[in-house]
Scaffold this motif. Structure first.
Motif, PDB file in Angstrom:
ATOM      1  N   LYS A 322      42.921  19.074  50.777  1.00 21.32           N
ATOM      2  CA  LYS A 322      41.735  19.343  51.759  1.00 21.32           C
ATOM      3  C   LYS A 322      40.780  20.307  51.435  1.00 21.32           C
ATOM      4  CE  LYS A 322      44.346  18.305  55.946  1.00 21.32           C
ATOM      5  NZ  LYS A 322      45.061  18.845  57.336  1.00 21.32           N
ATOM      6  N   ARG A 323      39.364  20.156  51.365  1.00 23.17           N
ATOM      7  CA  ARG A 323      38.423  21.098  50.838  1.00 23.17           C
ATOM      8  C   ARG A 323      37.957  21.614  52.169  1.00 23.17           C
ATOM      9  NH1 ARG A 323      38.651  16.752  47.842  1.00 23.17           N
ATOM     10  NH2 ARG A 323      38.186  16.874  45.566  1.00 23.17           N
ATOM     11  N   SER A 324      38.488  22.682  52.535  1.00 25.12           N
ATOM     12  CA  SER A 324      38.247  23.312  53.813  1.00 25.12           C
ATOM     13  C   SER A 324      38.682  24.977  53.449  1.00 25.12           C
ATOM     14  CB  SER A 324      38.832  22.820  55.069  1.00 25.12           C
ATOM     15  OG  SER A 324      40.572  23.110  54.747  1.00 25.12           O
ATOM     16  N   LYS A 325      38.356  25.663  54.624  1.00 25.42           N
ATOM     17  CA  LYS A 325      38.688  26.995  54.765  1.00 25.42           C
ATOM     18  C   LYS A 325      40.030  27.473  55.175  1.00 25.42           C
ATOM     19  CE  LYS A 325      33.898  28.695  55.557  1.00 25.42           C
ATOM     20  NZ  LYS A 325      33.265  29.375  56.468  1.00 25.42           N
ATOM     21  N   ASN A 326      40.824  26.333  55.597  1.00 31.25           N
ATOM     22  CA  ASN A 326      42.148  26.518  56.335  1.00 31.25           C
ATOM     23  C   ASN A 326      43.202  26.516  55.011  1.00 31.25           C
ATOM     24  OD1 ASN A 326      41.015  26.423  58.907  1.00 31.25           O
ATOM     25  ND2 ASN A 326      40.940  24.118  58.791  1.00 31.25           N
ATOM     26  N   CYS A 327      43.182  27.390  54.125  1.00 28.52           N
ATOM     27  CA  CYS A 327      43.875  27.433  53.201  1.00 28.52           C
ATOM     28  C   CYS A 327      44.566  28.825  53.033  1.00 28.52           C
ATOM     29  CB  CYS A 327      43.242  27.308  51.654  1.00 28.52           C
ATOM     30  SG  CYS A 327      44.432  27.320  50.482  1.00 28.52           S
ATOM     31  N   LYS A 328      45.913  28.755  52.975  1.00 34.27           N
ATOM     32  CA  LYS A 328      46.672  30.067  53.046  1.00 34.27           C
ATOM     33  C   LYS A 328      47.439  30.289  51.651  1.00 34.27           C
ATOM     34  CE  LYS A 328      47.419  28.206  56.669  1.00 34.27           C
ATOM     35  NZ  LYS A 328      46.818  27.177  57.640  1.00 34.27           N
ATOM     36  N   LEU A 329      47.607  31.267  51.055  1.00 34.47           N
ATOM     37  CA  LEU A 329      48.338  31.710  50.018  1.00 34.47           C
ATOM     38  C   LEU A 329      49.618  32.446  50.487  1.00 34.47           C
ATOM     39  CD1 LEU A 329      48.886  30.914  47.087  1.00 34.47           C
ATOM     40  CD2 LEU A 329      47.733  33.071  46.373  1.00 34.47           C
ATOM     41  N   PHE A 431      55.537  45.391  37.380  1.00 32.90           N
ATOM     42  CA  PHE A 431      55.484  46.157  38.457  1.00 32.90           C
ATOM     43  C   PHE A 431      55.812  45.430  39.589  1.00 32.90           C
ATOM     44  CE2 PHE A 431      51.350  48.631  36.946  1.00 32.90           C
ATOM     45  CZ  PHE A 431      52.146  49.313  36.103  1.00 32.90           C
ATOM     46  N   TRP A 432      55.935  43.870  39.401  1.00 35.94           N
ATOM     47  CA  TRP A 432      56.455  43.234  40.565  1.00 35.94           C
ATOM     48  C   TRP A 432      57.548  42.197  40.272  1.00 35.94           C
ATOM     49  CZ3 TRP A 432      54.311  42.792  45.533  1.00 35.94           C
ATOM     50  CH2 TRP A 432      53.545  43.703  45.965  1.00 35.94           C
ATOM     51  N   GLU A 433      58.132  41.793  41.153  1.00 39.03           N
ATOM     52  CA  GLU A 433      59.137  40.659  40.966  1.00 39.03           C
ATOM     53  C   GLU A 433      58.778  39.535  41.881  1.00 39.03           C
ATOM     54  OE1 GLU A 433      62.874  42.462  41.780  1.00 39.03           O
ATOM     55  OE2 GLU A 433      63.216  43.095  39.658  1.00 39.03           O
ATOM     56  N   VAL A 434      58.484  38.218  41.647  1.00 37.95           N
ATOM     57  CA  VAL A 434      57.969  37.296  42.435  1.00 37.95           C
ATOM     58  C   VAL A 434      58.999  36.071  42.527  1.00 37.95           C
ATOM     59  CG1 VAL A 434      55.981  35.624  42.867  1.00 37.95           C
ATOM     60  CG2 VAL A 434      55.623  37.762  41.713  1.00 37.95           C
ATOM     61  N   ASP A 435      59.204  35.795  43.794  1.00 35.76           N
ATOM     62  CA  ASP A 435      60.291  34.589  44.076  1.00 35.76           C
ATOM     63  C   ASP A 435      59.660  33.363  44.541  1.00 35.76           C
ATOM     64  OD1 ASP A 435      62.980  33.941  44.509  1.00 35.76           O
ATOM     65  OD2 ASP A 435      62.509  34.086  46.526  1.00 35.76           O
ATOM     66  N   TYR A 436      58.668  33.673  45.102  1.00 33.86           N
ATOM     67  CA  TYR A 436      57.967  32.181  45.701  1.00 33.86           C
ATOM     68  C   TYR A 436      56.326  32.368  45.681  1.00 33.86           C
ATOM     69  CZ  TYR A 436      57.385  28.723  48.858  1.00 33.86           C
ATOM     70  OH  TYR A 436      56.667  27.174  49.427  1.00 33.86           O
ATOM     71  N   VAL A 437      55.875  31.152  45.543  1.00 35.42           N
ATOM     72  CA  VAL A 437      54.538  30.984  45.859  1.00 35.42           C
ATOM     73  C   VAL A 437      54.037  29.658  46.374  1.00 35.42           C
ATOM     74  CG1 VAL A 437      52.104  31.188  44.927  1.00 35.42           C
ATOM     75  CG2 VAL A 437      53.961  32.773  43.941  1.00 35.42           C
ATOM     76  N   GLY A 438      53.519  29.439  47.297  1.00 38.63           N
ATOM     77  CA  GLY A 438      53.257  28.160  47.966  1.00 38.63           C
ATOM     78  C   GLY A 438      51.714  28.336  48.597  1.00 38.63           C
ATOM     79  N   LEU A 439      51.137  27.141  48.992  1.00 41.71           N
ATOM     80  CA  LEU A 439      49.970  26.848  49.428  1.00 41.71           C
ATOM     81  C   LEU A 439      49.832  26.149  50.902  1.00 41.71           C
ATOM     82  CD1 LEU A 439      46.961  27.930  48.439  1.00 41.71           C
ATOM     83  CD2 LEU A 439      46.696  25.594  47.705  1.00 41.71           C
ATOM     84  N   ASP A 440      49.428  26.470  51.665  1.00 40.29           N
ATOM     85  CA  ASP A 440      49.187  25.437  52.839  1.00 40.29           C
ATOM     86  C   ASP A 440      47.717  25.180  53.230  1.00 40.29           C
ATOM     87  OD1 ASP A 440      48.948  25.287  55.929  1.00 40.29           O
ATOM     88  OD2 ASP A 440      51.321  25.022  55.593  1.00 40.29           O
ATOM     89  N   GLN A 441      47.565  24.123  53.315  1.00 35.48           N
ATOM     90  CA  GLN A 441      46.097  23.687  53.896  1.00 35.48           C
ATOM     91  C   GLN A 441      45.965  22.959  55.233  1.00 35.48           C
ATOM     92  OE1 GLN A 441      45.174  21.974  49.688  1.00 35.48           O
ATOM     93  NE2 GLN A 441      43.358  22.272  50.511  1.00 35.48           N
ATOM     94  N   SER A 442      47.050  23.196  56.099  1.00 34.94           N
ATOM     95  CA  SER A 442      47.258  22.484  57.371  1.00 34.94           C
ATOM     96  C   SER A 442      46.219  23.418  58.227  1.00 34.94           C
ATOM     97  CB  SER A 442      48.595  22.562  57.939  1.00 34.94           C
ATOM     98  OG  SER A 442      48.879  23.841  58.013  1.00 34.94           O
ATOM     99  N   ASN A 443      45.903  22.312  59.215  1.00 28.18           N
ATOM    100  CA  ASN A 443      44.985  23.018  60.205  1.00 28.18           C
ATOM    101  C   ASN A 443      45.673  24.057  61.257  1.00 28.18           C
ATOM    102  OD1 ASN A 443      42.662  21.405  59.587  1.00 28.18           O
ATOM    103  ND2 ASN A 443      43.306  19.744  60.677  1.00 28.18           N
TER     104      ASN A 443
END
Length: 554
Positions: A322-329, A431-443
């Motif tokens: 979705k091309r929107s502002k409703n994106c969360k990282l 400096f960091w350990e990263v276990d998970y990255v995901g993207l949510d575009q739901s309303n």
């Protein structure tokens, strides 16, 4: 009040360096690696579906014969059918001699993990050969299923024991690291009835009054004890901790929705989190497996041989649904003990002028101090690719090394017209350990939240300090030294609805690192830290110094 004397013996420094090196040289040293075996003695439709879904490499055993089993499916919920193919010559067959112990494998540098970590061994007493390579295996005749998984604890310990001869127990190692390096804010524990669970750390990185900030810590498995929610905040480092505010946020939301609160205090609903189609680190290595699920496998670091490479990070590619502002990282990450250690080494450069410098920091602007931290790549910075140019978006706050933290930030994608989204996360090497990255575009979903003030706040002397943490003001509940603690009690209103509830601890505060370095300050070297990226170079130099110490000791 205790002041931490930063002088430690040369042997202790060497030990500390070795411990830290053991954690952060995964990709550069040929260390021992181990796997463990989970055994199931009964095949179920669920286990078969799980193997197929996770694309496991199946190895079928019948008497003294072995095949690669592919294209599996269930027939009438009582038989497993598939193709029994010859085992490839390049596939090493690992046989477990003792499933109750850890088993060593040799890491394959050409792929991210050894093939053994994806193997499932199926042992059957009976099978039927159909036409060509087709076989039918009644589930009732499957004797056992062995699932091979990483034994991260054993692997990590092998790296450490390889350096120091394996003469120190694991608990002792952890204690040495924490005692010598830890300087990153209060610990939060929740009362589970028969034990306390460490939830994480709060307002990490706020190391002086101008850096005071809000923090939102997601609480897991929060247990209701006699209609009371109980937790405690403790000082377990050489520092003074100032808590301005502590309250509970209760978020009501639909059962098919998750929620997280970002650093600005905004509540986000999550309903359709997508994994990255592609994830490569700065060195170009595929790290998708490490960051695509919340598990014991996480991305640590890639130490480049290029001395000009000062940062680490990951470039992620997602579908643009979705091309929107409703994106969360969304990320799940934590800082490393190495960062604490190196920052302590930086502070020691001030020598006997440290106290004076620290007092001066309290007069600096918050904006200037935050910008220095960003310039040195201490937080995780987010970049979004727009028209083939990386644009800085925001950054995740430091969270401390003791526990992984789920965090979230919004990203505006309304100007991205392509079918894919490219995001880059950047931080200083190790400096960091990263276990998970995901993207949510739901309303956004309709969610309700309530702020619950504590009903009690009892310090270690039995005093109720509730008035110090109820409001955002200049009154602070202070933990002066190691061992200080405050127990909080929260009571929820009765008659709540049946929706899901998520609990978040909202705190605001800062802390001061206690350190007492000796000698004259290294003014020339300290001046260089005005340059962006200098702290990263300093970190790398410390790593190389530790490697030289290791070489000399051998």
């Amino acid at each position: 009040m205790h002041i931490y004397d930063s002088r430690i013996s040369s042997n202790s420094k060497l030990l500390l360096s070795l411990l830290l090196l053991a954690v952060f040289t995964l990709y550069s040293l040929g260390c021992k690696n181990y796997y463990k075996v989970s055994t199931e003695h009964r095949a179920t439709t669920h286990s078969i579906d799980s193997m197929e879904k996770n694309q496991k490499y199946l190895i079928l055993h019948h008497k003294d014969k072995v095949w690669h089993l592919s294209n599996i499916k269930l027939e009438n919920n009582n038989s497993l059918i598939g193709e029994a193919l010859p085992l490839p010559s390049n596939r090493t067959l690992y046989k477990t001699t003792d499933p109750d112990k850890f088993n060593r494998y040799l890491k394959n540098r050409n792929i991210n993990e050894s093939p053994v970590l994806n193997e499932v061994h199926i042992y059957t007493t009976e099978l039927t050969h159909n036409s060509d390579s087709k076989v039918t295996i009644p589930l009732s005749f499957i004797e056992k299923i062995e699932i091979y998984e990483p034994a991260n604890g054993a692997t990590s310990f092998s790296w450490i024991s390889g350096f120091i001869g394996g003469t120190i127990v694991v608990v002792g190692l952890v204690a040495v690291i924490v005692a010598a390096t830890k300087s990153s804010c209060p610990f939060v524990y929740t009362d589970q009835g028969d034990h306390y669970t460490l939830e994480g750390e709060v307002y990490s990185g706020a190391i002086n009054a101008p850096m005071e900030r809000d923090d939102y810590l997601l609480l897991s498995d929060f247990k209701n004890i006699d209609d009371k929610y109980l937790m405690k905040m403790t000082n377990e480092a050489k520092e003074i901790q100032y808590t301005n505010l502590a309250e509970l946020i209760v978020v009501d939301h639909p059962k098919d929705t998750k929620v997280l609160i970002d650093k600005y205090g905004t509540i986000h609903s999550l309903q359709n989190i997508k994994q990255a189609n592609k994830a490569i680190n700065i060195a170009g290595e595929n790290i998708k497996k490490e960051i695509n699920s919340k598990d014991s496998l996480y991305y640590t670091t890639s130490v480049s041989e290029n001395p000009d490479c000062k940062t680490d990070g990951v470039i992620l590619t997602f579908d643009n649904l979705k091309r929107s502002k409703n994106c969360k990282l969304i990320i799940r990450a934590r800082n490393t003990f190495w960062l604490d250690y190196v920052y302590g080494e930086f502070l020691d450069l001030f020598g006997d002028k440290y106290q004076k410098w620290n007092q001066h920091q309290n007069t600096e602007s918050s904006k200037k101090l935050k910008q220095w931290s960003l310039d040195q790549n201490i937080p995780i910075s987010i970049y979004l690719e727009k028209d083939n140019v990386w644009e800085f978006i925001d950054y995740y706050n430091v969270v401390g090394p003791m526990a992984f933290k789920d965090d979230i930030l919004p990203i505006d994608l309304s100007q991205i017209d392509s079918d894919t989204i490219k995001i880059k996360l950047v931080w200083g090497q190790m400096f960091w350990e990263v276990d998970y990255v995901g993207l949510d575009q739901s309303n956004p979903k309709n969610i309700n939240s309530r702020k619950i003030s504590a009903s009690k706040a009892i310090d270690k002397n039995g005093n109720n300090v509730l008035d110090l943490i109820q409001d955002d003001d200049k009154n602070y509940q202070i933990l002066y030294e190691v061992g200080d603690a405050v127990n909080y009690e929260f009571i929820l209103p009765s008659g709540q609805d049946e929706s899901m509830k998520t609990f978040v601890l909202h705190t605001k505060g800062y802390y001061e690192i206690l350190r007492d370095p000796k000698g004259k300050p290294d003014r020339k070297k300290l001046k260089t830290f005005e340059t962006p990226g200098r702290f990263n170079t300093f970190s790398r130099n410390k790593l190389e110094e530790a490697i030289r110490q290791l070489s000399y000791s051998n």
